[in-house]
Structure formats: C-alpha cells, structure tokens
Design an enzyme around this catalytic site. Structure first.
Site, short mmCIF file in Angstrom:
data_model
loop_
_atom_site.label_atom_id
_atom_site.label_comp_id
_atom_site.label_asym_id
_atom_site.label_seq_id
_atom_site.Cartn_x
_atom_site.Cartn_y
_atom_site.Cartn_z
CG ASP A 2 7.94 11.90 -4.55
OD1 ASP A 2 6.81 12.10 -4.05
OD2 ASP A 2 8.90 12.68 -4.37
CD GLU A 53 1.33 13.91 -5.19
OE1 GLU A 53 2.11 14.31 -6.07
OE2 GLU A 53 1.68 13.21 -4.23
CG ASP A 73 7.54 16.92 0.73
OD1 ASP A 73 8.02 15.78 0.86
OD2 ASP A 73 7.52 17.55 -0.35
#
Ligand code: GLC
Length: 844
Positions: free
Chosen positions: A429, A432, A512
């Site tokens: 996770d 990015e 999310d």
C-alpha cells in the site's frame, strides 16, 4: 491521506518545477535529460523518408518519426526530436514483444509515404505528416486531424487524433467516472486520494492504455510513457482526442482488433497477463483497518466459522506492526504471531499482511530493514546525494529505489520471516508513493532514482520519470521476492498503485472508496475499465472504506461483490464494524447466501481466471466485449445499460443503478435467449439480429438479477466453508441450451506451480439441442491432475417434461432423471468416466 483535490496544485508545481529544471538544464540534471529547452515545435514538415524492412522512418527537420509494424496488427510510433530516436526500453512492454518485427510492403505515392501489412495500411501525408491507419478494406481506424500535428513544448508533447461522433473510449485503468471516457479528460499521476469522488482525478494508478470502439470495430492504444501524462477524449474539443506527457518519449502502440477481445489478447501479448492467482484468493476476504489484536483476529475467524460465512482470507492492516514499521510485528498486541498464523491455517484461513512501500527512518534503533537498506544503498536520494526522508505512517520514512534490481532483491528477502511463519499474501500500500504533510502528496520532483534494469541504460532519473512506475516496481519486488523464497508457491500480492504491465505482479483494488450508494455504483465502471486495461484481478473495498454503510447498502454491496474478481470487505479506522453479521439475522442470511453462491461458482470463476492468464480477457466484462456489434447503429450496449456487466463469458449481472430506490427498472439483455439464473425461467430474445430484450424488474433487497446466456455450460461445486475444504459430492454442470453451446473447466491444486508441469485438468463441454432432445458432450480431460469428484450432476435448464430418457454413451436406463417444474430443470447424476456422450430425449 490529505483529502483535497490537488490536481491543479500538482500540475502547477510540476509545471513550475519543469520550467525550473528546463532553465537549469545544464547544471541541475545534466545526466538524464535531453536538451529540449525550446519553444513549440510542430512535426508537420516532410523532409524525406527512408523505408525500413518493417516500416518507415520519416525526417522532419532534425526530428525523426519512426512507424514500424511489430506484428501485422501492431504498429509502433516513436519520435525523436534531436536527430535520434529515444532509448528503446520499457517498464511495461515485454522485450520479446517490443523487439518483434514483421516485414511490410512499401506504399508511397505523390500524397503519402507508408506501408502495408497483412492487416493494416499506414500512411503519412507528405504535406503535413498526418498519420493515418486503416484496415485493408479502407476503414480508417485512427487518423491525425488536419492542422493539429504532433507538438512539443519544452519537454512536453501532445499527439492529436480525429474523434468521430460515434467513437467510444474505454480503459485507463480505474479512473473514476462513466465507463465510456468520451467527453472527459484524465491526468495520469499516481495519487493517494482518500475518499475520492466521481470528479477526483488523478487517482492511484496510471495505465496509459485505452480501446476505441466504433461501428463494432476496435483498436487499442498504449502510450508507453511513465511521466505525468494526460488523455483528453473530446473535453477540450468536440472533434479531436489527444494524449501527451510532461516529458519522456513519444512511444505509442496501435493495436488492431477489429474485435475488442482480440485487442485485449494482443495487449496481453505486449504487456503480459496476470499470473494464475491462488484459488484461496477467490474466496471471501475479511479485512479492516485494523483488527488490532491477536484476540480480535482469532475472534473474527471463529465468528466467520460459527456463523457459517464461507471465507478464506483475513487481512492484517498496519496496526499489527510496531509503530507502523513495515516488516515488524507488535509483540504486545500479537504475542503469538506465528502460532496465530498456524492456528488460522488449520481453520483454512490465509493471512495477508500489509507491508507498505516505505521503511521507517530509524537509525540506530535495531530496525533491520532500515539498517540493511542503508548499508546496501537502497534508498531514494535528494539531488545532493543525501537520503530523501518523508513522513508516512511510521513518521519519518525512507523509500526503496525499486527501479534497481539489487534493491528489489533486497526488498524481496525482507519477507523471509513472514513467509516461514506461513503468511500467505502481501499487501503493498501507499506506493504511489504517498507522503504526508506535503501539498503534492508525494516526493519532490527532483528526487533521484537510479535505473539499473535489463534493457535500460544505467542512469539516474528524476522522480518525474519514475513516479508512475514506483508502485508497480514495488509490487514486482514483492512478487519476485516471494517466488525466490518459495519457488513452487503462487505469490499473492495486492497493490494500490501501478502502471501498465503491473498485472504481471499483483492484483489491485480501487483504494479508499466510501460507504455510499454512489460508490457502490462506481465500482462497476471502475472494475470494468481496470479489466480492459490488463488488470483482470481486481476488487473494490466491499461495504466502502470511508464511513459506515447502512444495512441495505452493505447487503447490496456483498451481493454485487459475489460477482467481482476479488471479494474483500474492508473499512477504515474508526468506522462501524462491517462484517456480514453486524446488522442482524435477516441481512446476514442474505449476505451468507450470496457468499455461498460464490463458493458454489468457484469452478466457473477459477476457469475464467485461468483463461485470463492465457488470453488476457478480464473476469468482469462490459457488454460490448462479448457483443461488440449488438445494436442497430453499433453503439456499445453499455451506454444503454451502464451498470450491467458479464461475470465471465456466460453470466450477466444486472444491478439496479439506484439500488436505494424502490422504482422498477429495465434490464437490457443482449441479443439471444437468456435464462434467469435464480428461477430458471427462459427469456426468449427477439428474432431480429440486433434486437435487445428488455425486462422490467421490481427491485428486492435479496435479489441481484443474474442471467445465464443460452448456449452455456457452467460448472459448479457443492458448498464448502473455504477453498481448503474438499467439496463433497458431484461436480454440477448447469446446461443452458442455445446456439454454440459450450463451456470449459480448469482445475489444479490451487496453490502451487505444479500446473506448469502438467498437473492440471482441463475439459470442454458442449451441447446440441434438437426438437425434443438434447445431446451433452463431456470432452476428454487434458492434464494429469485428479479432481475431487467421482460423479457429475447434470442440470438441463429450460426443460419442462418429466418424461425424459437419458442415454449415457448409447446405453439406456442407467440414469434416473427428475424434474423440478418450478425451475424448469431436469437433473440427473452420472458417474465420472472420462469422455461421455449424454442424450436426453422426451419420451413419446
Ligand atoms: C490506506 C489504504 C487502506 C488502509 C490504510 C491503512 O488508506 O488505502 O486500505 O486500510 O491505508 O493502512
């Protein structure tokens, strides 16, 4: 997780940093940037052409435009503006595909230069270098507009294409918004977007690939450029679409169909397919941020079993770690971590733990990932050579330089202890990469990465170039590391950020989302477009991440997720509990029934998934993929039925767009006959070739309308509580008679790579109907894997007579059939005995 739409801010910052970089090009970044500090440059002057065996090179002043045929049906376009072509290297495109080449026939005349392959004709206008690509019947597939040449401005470039009124655009990963990208513009810059909404852009992934569909004909376009890029499908102009990037090379591929499935096959040939996932990853997955203690995890596991909610996977989110530090375990909250994993394994639970892509900046604290990473020089640096440190969950953190093979190798071995504890999968996770306390939400643009990768020149690169591949290379490091640690086990990696080609390493989810009806609706176009962009193994947080779902919303969400590739219930910190039982027994019963249906459909789902690993076709599909020319004027049916989709080739899922309302709605069924999956009722299609069928549905909380395509055979299994349990009883074949009737089945041990050495089972089924009779053929099996069943249960749908005789391999009366008149199903059991021919006839 700072909640703003920072797109403009990012663009402003990027633009100013680009300008700053450009104005200091010679001193700031001398080693990785070509000298392109110049005003606008248009590529519209023909200064000569040179045929090549596989295409053509055209000169325009000092610029080169090269157009080659990688295959008869794949054209690659590259531009170099400084007298040479850019480096021929890619993170996305497999080198064996990139280097493939086919002979072409030169086609020059007074107006254009170009060539022909066995499928396509490529023309470049002598007057202004307009590129056009047509099929051999003269249908233009893609064409540059007059007066809109390829343009460079400093490091940026933009490519323009004509946009016919009736062309539609799909892909670009899970960008939010409608399935059809027409009329919208998208920026590709991986961004942590907690609580994203329909208008949020960019979001987590950058997959610069799209398909066009016009008059039933499709092409695919991959812009292989990792920089911040933008795709505009007619937002800026009604008759043009365009794409471009803030830097890097013009390097794009045009993939010819004309069938959209063929485009996806070829895109998979270019960028790879997902690896075969472990069977357990198709089971129900239960997660939350976070199950904070060992006791709570054990409690959830126990409850799933006692409530008889079939389930396979439990997730540990960041709180199982010490101070949120990746590759640690908080021994206060999880005092018996290895025993817990082992015990859960005995209950057939697989545990997936989060390992974010950062490492805590924790010098002199005995934190081995930091110490070994520093020793091995594995972290991303500032331009002055110092370590780049940014804040994420652990506080100050450093960031592995995943574009280096040695860094990926180091990262991969960090999983050793977790793997030996029996942790089954890993969740990458924040890759990015997400960074807190900074308006751009990520690293400064000039942060230095080092490229050390087969096929690339060894060099440093700024974050501007690497940002969009950072998450993909993180998940690659995990995937390849796991394969090294346990070479015969299928890795399961879940990533949030990725790039084109990232499907080779990891499954993904849409980040999310929120517990709202709108977000439930958004999951369909998001997952469909992900599937059209190579990522067939995907899911959205079931129930929604931000917020607490109303009971009806969670029920409807669980129903829908039954028919999505990954079925993972997940929610944020501080929200209400979201497990299937939280809203009382009525809701729980509906939820259980759907999860049970998924488990019974596992043979069909797993077969579809295995096909995906060979042909690149996604598990969930828009209607146009199976029915590209199904409407009178050839518009994609999905425009009329934006929430419908196909789950595998044979099942159509038709949720109500406004599931929170009570109004009736129309389901649109593509041409042909269909069967109501729940009632068995046959829906006879109109006889005209393009006619769709409309059915009025009255929404009900416990019904998600599903239809089986006439002409399909769907394998199903007896209910189990997990994929670790061996099903007891026969393999069911649901036979829905109709044209081109058939189906397939793939099975293996579900976890190892033994299937690559022949230990699998593959079978095909077919059926043929005549008046008063039906013949079902069970094909010979391929592969050496021995499955669990000894019998088949054949269920023939659309059958209304109790007087049937069944002949198995020409012998009568050995099989007893029974009719369920309510569902119009004739059912009989027969032994599994290799290839078989079954004839079912009405008795006179
Ligand atoms: C991010 C992820 C979310 C996770 C949370 C804590 O917001 O998208 O799924 O639960 O971080 O790790």
């Amino acid at each position: 997780m700072i909640q703003h739409n920072f797109r403009l801010a990012i663009l402003a910052i990027l633009t100013s940093s680009l300008l700053a970089v450009a104005s200091h090009a010679s001193d700031a970044l001398p080693d990785d940037r070509p000298n392109r500090n110049r005003g606008p440059l248009a590529l519209n002057v023909f200064s000569g052409a040179m045929p090549m065996p596989n295409g053509i090179q055209v000169k325009s002043g000092s610029a080169i435009l090269e157009v080659v045929a990688v295959r008869d049906d794949v054209i690659r376009v590259r531009v170099g503006i400084d007298g040479k072509l850019p480096e021929d290297a890619s993170w996305a495109v497999l080198s064996r595909s990139r280097q493939n080449s086919t002979d072409t026939t030169v086609e020059n005349n007074s107006e254009s230069v170009g060539f022909r392959t066995h499928s396509l004709r490529v023309k470049i206008a002598r007057s202004d270098l307009r590129l056009s690509i047509a099929d051999l019947d003269g249908n233009i597939l893609q064409e540059d507009p007059v007066g809109w040449p390829v343009t460079f401005h400093s490091e940026e470039f933009r490519v323009y294409k004509k946009m016919p009124d009736d062309e539609h655009y799909f892909g670009l990963g899970d960008k939010v918004g409608p399935l059809d990208r027409r009329g919208h513009s998208f920026t590709l810059w991986n961004t942590d977007t907690f609580e994203f909404q329909e208008s949020t852009d960019p979001i987590y992934k950058s997959i610069p690939f799209f398909l066009t569909l016009r008059k039933g004909r499709s092409i695919g376009v991959l812009l292989d450029n990792t920089w911040c890029s933008n795709f505009d499908f007619g937002k800026a102009s009604v008759d043009k679409y365009s794409f471009g990037a803030d830097g890097g090379a013009i390097d794009y591929y045009i993939i010819y169909g004309p069938d959209p499935k063929r485009v996806l096959n070829t895109y998979a040939w270019l960028t790879g397919t997902p690896p075969l996932p472990p069977l357990w990853s198709f089971g129900y997955q239960q997660s939350r941020y976070s199950y904070e203690t060992e006791n709570r995890v054990r409690e959830i596991a126990m409850k799933l079993r006692t409530e008889k909610i079939p389930s396979d996977v439990l997730y540990l989110d960041i709180d199982y770690q010490q101070q949120n530090r990746p590759f640690t375990v908080d021994s206060q909250k999880f005092p018996h971590f290895s025993e817990m994993i082992r015990d859960l394994g005995q209950q057939h639970f697989h545990v997936v733990t989060i390992t974010d892509s950062h490492i805590a900046h924790a010098p002199d604290q005995n934190y081995s990932p930091y110490n070994t990473g520093l020793r091995g020089d594995h972290f991303v640096k500032n331009p002055d050579g110092s370590l780049y440190v940014g804040a994420v969950w652990p506080g100050p953190s450093v960031f592995p330089d995943f574009t280096r093979q040695s860094t990926r190798d180091w990262w991969g071995q960090l999983y050793g202890e977790f793997v030996s504890d029996g942790v089954a999968g890993f969740w990458n996770d924040m890759n990015e990469p997400s960074i807190f306390l900074t308006p751009t939400k990520t690293m400064p643009p000039q942060t230095r990465h080092r490229i050390d990768e087969a096929g690339f020149a060894k060099r440093t690169a700024t974050h501007l170039e690497i940002h969009n591949v950072y998450g993909m290379e993180n998940s690659r490091a995990t995937y390849e590391g796991l394969l090294k640690l346990t070479p015969n086990l299928r890795p399961f990696v879940l990533t949030r950020a990725t790039y084109a080609g990232g499907q080779r390493y990891a499954a993904t989810w849409t980040g999310d989302n929120s517990s709202t009806w709108n977000h439930l609706r958004l999951t369909t176009p998001m997952l469909l477009n992900l599937g059209l962009s190579g990522f067939g193994m995907s899911g959205a947080d079931v129930g929604g991440f931000a917020g607490t779902p109303q009971p009806e919303l969670l029920t409807k969400w669980i129903e829908l997720a039954t028919f999505q590739p990954i079925d993972r219930n997940h929610t944020a910190k501080g929200t209400g509990d979201q497990e299937p039982w939280v809203h009382g027994s009525e809701h729980e019963a509906i939820r259980r029934r759907y999860i049970e249906e998924r488990y019974q459909l596992l043979p069909y789902l797993y077969t579809t998934a295995e096909e995906m690993t060979r042909d690149g076709l996604p598990i969930v599909r828009p209607l146009f993929l199976e029915f590209p020319a199904a409407s009178e004027d050839n518009h994609p049916l999905d425009l009329d039925a934006p929430d419908e989709f196909l789950f595998g080739p044979s099942l159509l899922v038709a949720p109500f767009r406004f599931a929170d309302e009570l109004d009736s709605y129309d389901v649109i069924l593509p041409p042909g006959d269909w069967f109501d999956y729940w009632t068995g009722e046959r829906v006879t299609g109109a006889s005209k070739p393009h006619a769709v069928t409309r059915i009025k549905i009255q929404p009900q909380l416990d019904v998600l309308p599903i239809y089986a395509r006439a002409g399909s055979i769907i394998p199903m299994q007896p209910l189990t509580q997990s994929t670790g349990e061996v099903p007891q009883g026969p393999l069911t074949l649901r036979v829905y008679p109709g044209p081109n009737c058939g189906g397939g089945l793939y099975q293996d041990d579900g976890t190892t790579l033994n299937y690559q050495r022949g230990s699998y089972l593959r079978m095909n089924f077919s059926c043929e109907a005549a008046t008063g009779s039906l013949r079902v053929h069970i094909g010979a099996s391929e592969g050496s894997y021995h499955p669990w069943w000894k019998q088949y249960k054949i269920q023939v749908f659309g059958w209304d007579s109790s007087t049937a005789s069944v002949l198995l391999n020409g012998k009568s009366n050995i099989v007893k059939a029974s009719l369920d008149p309510e569902h119009h199903v004739l059912t009989f059991d027969m032994p599994e005995a290799g290839e078989a021919d079954v004839r079912i006839s009405l008795l006179p």
